[in-house]
Write a protein that holds these residues in place. Structure first.
Motif, PDB file in Angstrom:
ATOM      1  N   THR A  82     -12.511  20.962  32.722  1.00  0.00           N
ATOM      2  CA  THR A  82     -11.897  20.059  33.699  1.00  0.00           C
ATOM      3  C   THR A  82     -12.305  18.615  33.443  1.00  0.00           C
ATOM      4  O   THR A  82     -11.877  17.716  34.163  1.00  0.00           O
ATOM      5  N   GLY A  83     -13.137  18.410  32.443  1.00  0.00           N
ATOM      6  CA  GLY A  83     -13.589  17.070  32.076  1.00  0.00           C
ATOM      7  C   GLY A  83     -14.016  17.078  30.625  1.00  0.00           C
ATOM      8  O   GLY A  83     -13.806  18.062  29.911  1.00  0.00           O
ATOM      9  N   PRO A  84     -14.652  16.010  30.179  1.00  0.00           N
ATOM     10  CA  PRO A  84     -15.078  15.926  28.780  1.00  0.00           C
ATOM     11  C   PRO A  84     -16.093  17.013  28.411  1.00  0.00           C
ATOM     12  O   PRO A  84     -16.897  17.436  29.241  1.00  0.00           O
ATOM     13  N   ILE A  85     -16.010  17.451  27.153  1.00  0.00           N
ATOM     14  CA  ILE A  85     -17.009  18.373  26.604  1.00  0.00           C
ATOM     15  C   ILE A  85     -17.624  17.707  25.379  1.00  0.00           C
ATOM     16  O   ILE A  85     -17.047  16.780  24.816  1.00  0.00           O
ATOM     17  N   GLU A  86     -18.814  18.196  24.985  1.00  0.00           N
ATOM     18  CA  GLU A  86     -19.492  17.678  23.801  1.00  0.00           C
ATOM     19  C   GLU A  86     -20.089  18.838  23.031  1.00  0.00           C
ATOM     20  O   GLU A  86     -20.269  19.929  23.576  1.00  0.00           O
ATOM     21  N   ASP A  87     -20.405  18.607  21.756  1.00  0.00           N
ATOM     22  CA  ASP A  87     -21.068  19.641  20.963  1.00  0.00           C
ATOM     23  C   ASP A  87     -22.355  20.070  21.651  1.00  0.00           C
ATOM     24  O   ASP A  87     -23.068  19.245  22.234  1.00  0.00           O
ATOM     25  N   ASP A  88     -22.677  21.353  21.577  1.00  0.00           N
ATOM     26  CA  ASP A  88     -23.907  21.892  22.157  1.00  0.00           C
ATOM     27  C   ASP A  88     -25.072  21.568  21.232  1.00  0.00           C
ATOM     28  O   ASP A  88     -25.192  22.169  20.164  1.00  0.00           O
ATOM     29  N   PRO A  89     -25.955  20.645  21.612  1.00  0.00           N
ATOM     30  CA  PRO A  89     -27.046  20.261  20.715  1.00  0.00           C
ATOM     31  C   PRO A  89     -28.090  21.361  20.533  1.00  0.00           C
ATOM     32  O   PRO A  89     -28.872  21.312  19.589  1.00  0.00           O
ATOM     33  N   ASN A  90     -28.118  22.361  21.419  1.00  0.00           N
ATOM     34  CA  ASN A  90     -29.050  23.468  21.259  1.00  0.00           C
ATOM     35  C   ASN A  90     -28.754  24.246  19.978  1.00  0.00           C
ATOM     36  O   ASN A  90     -29.635  24.874  19.408  1.00  0.00           O
ATOM     37  N   LEU A  91     -27.507  24.220  19.549  1.00  0.00           N
ATOM     38  CA  LEU A  91     -27.120  24.911  18.323  1.00  0.00           C
ATOM     39  C   LEU A  91     -26.850  23.945  17.187  1.00  0.00           C
ATOM     40  O   LEU A  91     -27.317  24.115  16.074  1.00  0.00           O
ATOM     41  N   THR A  92     -26.071  22.917  17.446  1.00  0.00           N
ATOM     42  CA  THR A  92     -25.592  22.077  16.354  1.00  0.00           C
ATOM     43  C   THR A  92     -26.682  21.225  15.736  1.00  0.00           C
ATOM     44  O   THR A  92     -26.757  21.114  14.524  1.00  0.00           O
ATOM     45  N   ASP A  93     -27.524  20.596  16.540  1.00  0.00           N
ATOM     46  CA  ASP A  93     -28.537  19.698  15.986  1.00  0.00           C
ATOM     47  C   ASP A  93     -29.733  20.451  15.413  1.00  0.00           C
ATOM     48  O   ASP A  93     -30.376  19.987  14.488  1.00  0.00           O
ATOM     49  N   LYS A  94     -30.031  21.608  15.973  1.00  0.00           N
ATOM     50  CA  LYS A  94     -31.264  22.300  15.619  1.00  0.00           C
ATOM     51  C   LYS A  94     -31.076  23.468  14.658  1.00  0.00           C
ATOM     52  O   LYS A  94     -31.952  23.752  13.870  1.00  0.00           O
ATOM     53  N   LYS A  95     -29.954  24.150  14.770  1.00  0.00           N
ATOM     54  CA  LYS A  95     -29.805  25.379  13.996  1.00  0.00           C
ATOM     55  C   LYS A  95     -28.639  25.368  13.027  1.00  0.00           C
ATOM     56  O   LYS A  95     -28.752  25.873  11.922  1.00  0.00           O
ATOM     57  N   PHE A  96     -27.525  24.835  13.456  1.00  0.00           N
ATOM     58  CA  PHE A  96     -26.301  24.954  12.661  1.00  0.00           C
ATOM     59  C   PHE A  96     -25.560  23.620  12.610  1.00  0.00           C
ATOM     60  O   PHE A  96     -24.564  23.430  13.312  1.00  0.00           O
ATOM     61  N   PRO A  97     -25.986  22.675  11.779  1.00  0.00           N
ATOM     62  CA  PRO A  97     -25.296  21.387  11.694  1.00  0.00           C
ATOM     63  C   PRO A  97     -23.802  21.563  11.405  1.00  0.00           C
ATOM     64  O   PRO A  97     -23.409  22.432  10.643  1.00  0.00           O
ATOM     65  N   GLY A  98     -23.017  20.753  12.068  1.00  0.00           N
ATOM     66  CA  GLY A  98     -21.577  20.822  11.881  1.00  0.00           C
ATOM     67  C   GLY A  98     -20.866  21.681  12.906  1.00  0.00           C
ATOM     68  O   GLY A  98     -19.659  21.777  12.909  1.00  0.00           O
ATOM     69  N   ASN A  99     -21.608  22.338  13.783  1.00  0.00           N
ATOM     70  CA  ASN A  99     -21.054  23.156  14.864  1.00  0.00           C
ATOM     71  C   ASN A  99     -20.119  24.270  14.386  1.00  0.00           C
ATOM     72  O   ASN A  99     -18.992  24.402  14.873  1.00  0.00           O
ATOM     73  N   PRO A 100     -20.557  25.136  13.457  1.00  0.00           N
ATOM     74  CA  PRO A 100     -19.685  26.223  12.997  1.00  0.00           C
ATOM     75  C   PRO A 100     -19.366  27.248  14.087  1.00  0.00           C
ATOM     76  O   PRO A 100     -18.343  27.917  14.004  1.00  0.00           O
ATOM     77  N   SER A 101     -20.230  27.369  15.100  1.00  0.00           N
ATOM     78  CA  SER A 101     -19.952  28.308  16.181  1.00  0.00           C
ATOM     79  C   SER A 101     -18.978  27.718  17.203  1.00  0.00           C
ATOM     80  O   SER A 101     -18.553  28.412  18.118  1.00  0.00           O
ATOM     81  N   MET A 102     -18.642  26.436  17.031  1.00  0.00           N
ATOM     82  CA  MET A 102     -17.745  25.747  17.945  1.00  0.00           C
ATOM     83  C   MET A 102     -18.226  25.899  19.385  1.00  0.00           C
ATOM     84  O   MET A 102     -17.467  26.270  20.280  1.00  0.00           O
ATOM     85  N   SER A 103     -19.523  25.616  19.599  1.00  0.00           N
ATOM     86  CA  SER A 103     -20.148  25.712  20.911  1.00  0.00           C
ATOM     87  C   SER A 103     -20.227  24.327  21.543  1.00  0.00           C
ATOM     88  O   SER A 103     -20.569  23.354  20.881  1.00  0.00           O
TER      89      SER A 103
END
Length: 147
Positions: A82-103
Motif C-alpha cells: 500500500t506504500g513504498p517497499i525497499e530491499d530487505d537488508p537482512n538478506l541483501t546486504d548481509k547474505k545475498f547481494p543483489g537481492n536474488p530472493s527478491m525480498s
C-alpha cells in the motif's frame, strides 16, 4: 499505485488493472482484505516489528510460514503493497547481494488479496535445523530480523 502501465520497447503503452503481488509467509490466520501492519511481533522474535516483509519468490515465503512463531498452521498470503517497499537488508546486504530472493520490507501495510493453499514445505530436518539456529541466536540476544 492504481493501474500499472508497463512499457514494451517500440510499442504502445499497455493498461492493466492488476497490481504487483508479493508473498508473505506467516502463521497468522488472515482474511481477504486484511492489512498486515507494523507494530506486531515479528514472525521470528519477541519485539514489535518496525517493518513488514514480503517476497516476489515463493521459497522465502515458505520459510516464513514454516519458521514463524506460534502454534498455528503455516500460511502463505498474496499481498499488495500500500506504500513504498525497499530491499530487505537482512538478506541483501548481509547474505545475498543483489537481492536474488527478491525480498522486500515496508513500513506501510500489505493488503491480503489471496492465499496460496497448496505449497511444498522444506524437509522437516531442514526446518528443525533452521529453528535451532534461530534459537541459538535468540540465546545470544540476536533477533533474526534486525530493524
Amino acid at each position: 499505485m492504481e493501474n500499472q502501465t508497463p512499457k514494451i520497447p517500440n510499442q504502445t503503452t499497455i493498461h492493466t488493472p492488476f497490481k504487483q503481488t508479493y508473498f508473505h509467509g506467516t502463521k497468522a490466520d488472515l482474511k481477504l482484505g486484511d492489512l498486515i501492519e507494523v507494530g506486531y511481533n515479528s514472525n521470528y522474535g519477541e519485539r514489535s516489528a518496525k517493518y513488514i516483509y514480503c517476497t516476489a519468490t515463493l521459497d522465502p515465503a515458505v520459510w516464513g510460514a514454516e519458521l514463524a512463531s506460534g502454534n498455528g498452521k503455516g500460511r502463505i498470503y498474496l499481498v499488495e503493497a500500500t506504500g513504498p517497499i525497499e530491499d530487505d537488508p537482512n538478506l541483501t546486504d548481509k547474505k545475498f547481494p543483489g537481492n536474488p530472493s527478491m525480498s522486500y520490507r515496508s513500513k506501510h501495510p500489505f493488503k491480503v488479496v489471496g492465499e496460496v493453499t497448496v505449497w511444498q514445505g522444506h524437509p522437516e530436518e531442514q526446518v528443525q535445523h533452521m529453528k535451532e539456529a534461530l534459537a541459538r541466536l535468540a540465546e545470544q540476544g540476536i533477533e533474526a530480523i534486525e530493524n
